[in-house]
Design an enzyme around this catalytic site. Structure first.
Site, PDB file in Angstrom:
ATOM      1  N   GLU A 170      -1.697  -8.606  -9.241  1.00  0.00           N
ATOM      2  CA  GLU A 170      -0.705  -9.623  -8.678  1.00  0.00           C
ATOM      3  C   GLU A 170      -1.067 -11.143  -8.383  1.00  0.00           C
ATOM      4  O   GLU A 170      -0.673 -11.807  -7.609  1.00  0.00           O
ATOM      5  CB  GLU A 170      -0.328  -8.903  -7.227  1.00  0.00           C
ATOM      6  CG  GLU A 170       0.442  -7.755  -7.258  1.00  0.00           C
ATOM      7  CD  GLU A 170       0.807  -6.973  -6.078  1.00  0.00           C
ATOM      8  OE1 GLU A 170       0.214  -7.222  -4.991  1.00  0.00           O
ATOM      9  OE2 GLU A 170       1.783  -6.395  -6.006  1.00  0.00           O
ATOM     10  N   HIS A 413      11.308   6.723  -1.441  1.00  0.00           N
ATOM     11  CA  HIS A 413      10.050   5.837  -1.264  1.00  0.00           C
ATOM     12  C   HIS A 413       9.115   6.606  -0.799  1.00  0.00           C
ATOM     13  O   HIS A 413       8.990   7.246   0.209  1.00  0.00           O
ATOM     14  CB  HIS A 413      10.415   4.716  -0.322  1.00  0.00           C
ATOM     15  CG  HIS A 413       9.391   3.740  -0.546  1.00  0.00           C
ATOM     16  ND1 HIS A 413       8.864   3.075   0.699  1.00  0.00           N
ATOM     17  CD2 HIS A 413       8.793   3.283  -1.575  1.00  0.00           C
ATOM     18  CE1 HIS A 413       7.734   2.134   0.206  1.00  0.00           C
ATOM     19  NE2 HIS A 413       7.766   2.136  -0.958  1.00  0.00           N
ATOM     20  N   GLU A 415       5.421   5.513  -0.096  1.00  0.00           N
ATOM     21  CA  GLU A 415       4.327   4.340  -0.058  1.00  0.00           C
ATOM     22  C   GLU A 415       3.064   5.493   0.561  1.00  0.00           C
ATOM     23  O   GLU A 415       3.237   6.111   1.479  1.00  0.00           O
ATOM     24  CB  GLU A 415       4.511   3.613   1.080  1.00  0.00           C
ATOM     25  CG  GLU A 415       3.128   2.613   1.404  1.00  0.00           C
ATOM     26  CD  GLU A 415       2.798   1.903  -0.117  1.00  0.00           C
ATOM     27  OE1 GLU A 415       1.773   2.169  -0.265  1.00  0.00           O
ATOM     28  OE2 GLU A 415       3.703   1.187  -0.755  1.00  0.00           O
ATOM     29  N   HIS A 483       4.790   1.144  -7.989  1.00  0.00           N
ATOM     30  CA  HIS A 483       4.448  -0.043  -7.942  1.00  0.00           C
ATOM     31  C   HIS A 483       2.923  -0.089  -7.442  1.00  0.00           C
ATOM     32  O   HIS A 483       2.264   0.838  -7.039  1.00  0.00           O
ATOM     33  CB  HIS A 483       4.955  -0.613  -6.648  1.00  0.00           C
ATOM     34  CG  HIS A 483       6.412  -1.148  -6.765  1.00  0.00           C
ATOM     35  ND1 HIS A 483       6.903  -2.245  -6.385  1.00  0.00           N
ATOM     36  CD2 HIS A 483       7.652  -0.543  -7.329  1.00  0.00           C
ATOM     37  CE1 HIS A 483       8.153  -2.520  -6.700  1.00  0.00           C
ATOM     38  NE2 HIS A 483       8.479  -1.355  -7.603  1.00  0.00           N
ATOM     39  N   GLU A 502       5.846  -1.880 -11.321  1.00  0.00           N
ATOM     40  CA  GLU A 502       5.663  -3.221 -10.672  1.00  0.00           C
ATOM     41  C   GLU A 502       4.537  -3.772 -11.579  1.00  0.00           C
ATOM     42  O   GLU A 502       4.549  -4.627 -12.324  1.00  0.00           O
ATOM     43  CB  GLU A 502       5.474  -3.382  -9.180  1.00  0.00           C
ATOM     44  CG  GLU A 502       5.463  -4.702  -8.636  1.00  0.00           C
ATOM     45  CD  GLU A 502       5.022  -4.786  -7.134  1.00  0.00           C
ATOM     46  OE1 GLU A 502       5.466  -5.378  -6.609  1.00  0.00           O
ATOM     47  OE2 GLU A 502       4.155  -3.854  -6.949  1.00  0.00           O
ATOM     48  N   GLU A 508       9.007 -10.029  -4.634  1.00  0.00           N
ATOM     49  CA  GLU A 508       8.742 -10.114  -3.112  1.00  0.00           C
ATOM     50  C   GLU A 508       7.836 -11.321  -2.713  1.00  0.00           C
ATOM     51  O   GLU A 508       7.752 -11.838  -1.562  1.00  0.00           O
ATOM     52  CB  GLU A 508       8.034  -8.792  -2.620  1.00  0.00           C
ATOM     53  CG  GLU A 508       6.596  -8.455  -3.350  1.00  0.00           C
ATOM     54  CD  GLU A 508       6.104  -7.181  -3.103  1.00  0.00           C
ATOM     55  OE1 GLU A 508       6.904  -6.164  -3.030  1.00  0.00           O
ATOM     56  OE2 GLU A 508       4.727  -6.980  -2.965  1.00  0.00           O
TER      57      GLU A 508
END
Length: 699
Positions: A170, A413, A415, A483, A502, A508
């Site tokens: 990232e 989702h 996470e 992600h 991702e 974001e």
């Protein structure tokens, strides 16, 4: 007689050690493989006579075993060719041609009597090669210390790079000469990210995009990353030589291998036209065909979600309470008071479902629905979330029925906060819960350092984990969007339920001024080379100060956000902004409502990495075409050649363009919409504002 046989054997070894050549089907690329005087394997790649990769060494070093880099002889060389067309389950085009020439070189290391095969495939758009470890008496299980593969470049190329890091992809992309990276990399590595594990030495990430002074565009990456660590690249910035840098575990071991297996393909995509880089299907062609017998349940998805509101600086949160003293499995949430700003509540999710149904979307993503978000930054904890227990204000059954009545799916989702081992323990229960409650897709997340604590995001163990999740999901007919995972390498061909990832710096980061105007003009040349990205475009309200606390501003115009739906290919596309912003700009929102997510064909009209991209695509099974053009911080005039349209017919083109006074800094929401008649002979000229764009629908 014995002397004659010995001489013949010596001649055989000499003859099979001379250079072996392989040409691409169109003859523009030439690969040369040879062994040097010490028996070290090497290869060289030319494009139209220009050096792409100068003579570069190959091989391995092992732990506790002799080096696998020298004293080889060639025992056999086999050539073959392939030219076939295959159809992906979804993609940028309905038919993909796999046309390549192949050379398989069999080697024997005379000092150890160990065997190694190297398979080369040369396409018109580049080279793929991999190592193959045949089953043999003198080698069974071994641990890789390092892969010795080199990519020796012909000069000090312009590079589009991020630092090599075992835990994140990232970082912002930096553009510089190779010789300048050493002076820049330290500052770039200071970027605040959730998890970082910098590779030692001077090393950069793949996919790496390069441009030579003599006009070659070169992309280096890998394909079919299975049971092997991800590859970064060491940089010798004096000799301009790159070499493989495999992600280790925290004990320093790079890969635990046994014979009878193969490495990922090392890929070099090359052209003297930047458009050909974006059009390349080399990485997909190097992956195995689809392994799923039934793919009828796999569908591209356009979705909205309870997501962006968590980043805007408003009051919405993932967590149900503000109580940090939560113990998963022991805390009774029904006895706790809600904090009053939990976003994933039944009434609020119904609002999103209504909006999705009214505007032709397929699904609604809901983050923060499940127990555990109060503790989500506790990276050292192994068990944070439940993937089968919802918060008290999220009624799973009611929302399932409500969404189904509207023809909408809810996207689950998961996470994990990178507790991958805990996720694997819950995985089958979580997927059964999804099936029982009408979910057919999941967004997984891996924020933070990995548990098991000896592993990194890009190491062999985690590479196997991501694939295990996709394989397991397929058994339950569930699609996956991962992600914070390792960057993709074309495995979506083999497992098409792995819709997107991702694995790069997405939208974001705009919520804290984290992306630059040229960011999305580079990503298709870097991150997207391995597979589609869930970039989450479509932000219309770019000034986040209107929500209160957050002072960030987006790095694009509103129209550029529209164009990203075409230039940033994905079968999973989110309209990421809040519904009220789409209602305010309903005429511009029409493009997002209309644009397809699956395609019959794609046409790269203009491209220069870091500067601009213009792409046209034909919607799957429809006489509709969509065009997206974007630019960096510099305004430009896009020339849009519509010769791809059927000849002799007229079409209506709706053009969404930056206003005359549009600018990403001070006037991003200025736009115009007009409809014109076009044919295959039309060439449109359209001004793009600084960090602006153009979006066109043709029907």
């Amino acid at each position: 007689m014995r002397k004659i046989i010995f001489i013949l054997l010596c001649l055989l070894i000499v003859n099979t050690s001379v250079a072996q050549n392989l040409n691409s089907p169109d003859g523009n690329l030439t690969l040369t493989f040879r062994l040097n005087d010490n028996g070290t394997p090497s290869y060289k790649l030319l494009f139209k006579g220009k050096t792409v990769i100068d003579e570069s060494k190959m091989g391995f070093t092992f732990n506790s075993l002799a080096s696998f880099t020298e004293k080889f002889v060639i025992t056999d060389t086999k050539f073959s060719t392939s030219d076939k067309v295959w159809q992906p389950v979804w993609g940028e085009q309905k038919d993909i041609r796999d046309n390549h020439n192949e050379m398989l070189v069999s080697l024997n290391q005379t000092s150890t009597n160990r065997k190694l095969n190297i398979r080369f495939r040369l396409f018109n758009d580049g080279l793929g090669f991999r190592y193959e470890f045949p089953v043999q008496e003198n080698l069974r299980h071994f641990t890789i210390k390092e892969e010795a593969t080199e990519f020796k470049l012909s000069g000090n190329h312009k590079a589009f790079w991020i630092p090599a890091d075992y835990d994140t992809n990232e970082f912002p992309i930096t553009i510089s000469k190779l010789s300048e990276i050493a002076d820049l990399i330290g500052k770039v590595r200071q970027e605040p990210l959730a998890a970082k594990a910098p590779a030692p030495g001077l090393a950069i990430q793949t996919p790496l995009m390069l441009k030579s002074d003599d006009g070659l565009y070169i992309n280096i990456h890998e394909a079919a990353l299975v049971n092997y660590p991800a590859m970064a690249l060491n940089l010798d910035d004096k000799a301009f030589c790159l070499s493989a840098h495999l992600t280790p575990d925290k004990n320093g071991n790079k890969g635990y291998i046994q014979t009878g297996t193969v490495t990922p393909w090392r890929t070099v995509v090359v052209s003297d036209d930047a458009r050909a880089i974006l059009a390349s299907k080399l990485i997909l062609n190097l992956n195995e065909p689809c392994k799923l017998e039934d793919t009828s349940w796999i569908k591209p998805v356009k979705y909205i979600g309870v997501w962006w509101e968590y980043f805007t600086g408003g009051s919405s949160t993932w967590a149900y309470t503000d109580n940090p003293d939560i113990i998963i499995g022991q805390t009774d949430y029904s006895k706790l008071k809600c904090n009053g700003h939990h976003g994933a509540n039944t009434a609020h999710v119904k609002e999103y479902i209504d909006f999705a149904a009214q505007n032709g979307f397929d699904a609604v993503l809901v983050e923060g629905w499940n127990e555990g978000w109060e503790d989500n930054w506790a990276y050292a904890k192994e068990h944070i979330y439940s993937f089968t227990k919802a918060y008290p204000d999220f009624d799973v059954k009611e929302l399932h029925q409500y969404a189904a009545s509207k023809g909408i799916k809810i996207i689950m989702h998961h996470e994990t906060t990178s507790s991958a081992i805990n996720y694997e323990r819950q995985l089958n229960d979580a997927f059964r819960f999804m099936v029982d409650n009408g979910y057919n897709s999941v967004k997984t997340g891996y924020v933070g350092p990995i548990i098991p604590r000896s592993e990194y995001h890009d190491g062999q163990w985690m590479v196997n984990h991501y694939l295990y999740v996709a394989e397991t999901a397929a058994k339950y007919k569930i699609m996956v969007d991962s992600h914070e995972a390792v960057r993709p390498t074309g495995l979506c061909r083999t497992y098409p339920n792995w819709l997107a990832q991702e694995s790069a710096r997405g939208t974001e980061f705009e919520s804290f001024n984290g992306n630059k105007p040229d960011h999305t003009t580079i990503l298709p040349f870097t991150r997207l080379m391995g597979g589609p990205m869930d970039y989450t475009p479509g932000i219309f309200q770019g000034d986040l100060s209107v929500y209160g606390k957050n002072k960030a501003k987006l790095s694009t115009t509103l129209v550029k956000q529209l164009a990203l739906y075409v230039t940033m290919y994905s079968p999973l596309q989110m309209a990421a902004d809040l519904p009220e912003n789409y209602k305010r700009y309903s005429d511009a929102f029409q493009f997002i409502r209309d644009v397809a997510v699956d395609w019959d064909n794609s046409y790269i009209l203009e491209a220069e990495p870091g500067d601009y991209i213009t792409i046209a695509r034909k919607a799957k099974g429809k006489n509709e075409w969509y065009i997206g053009g974007i630019t960096d911080e510099n305004a430009r005039e896009a020339v849009i050649d519509l010769s791809f349209l059927p000849k002799g017919q007229k079409f209506h083109a709706t053009i969404y363009a930056d206003g005359k006074d549009a600018h990403w800094i001070n006037n991003p929401q200025s736009y115009t919409i007009k409809t014109v008649t076009v044919t295959s002979t039309t060439k449109l000229k359209q001004r793009l504002a600084p960090s602006g764009g153009v979006a066109i629908s043709i029907k």
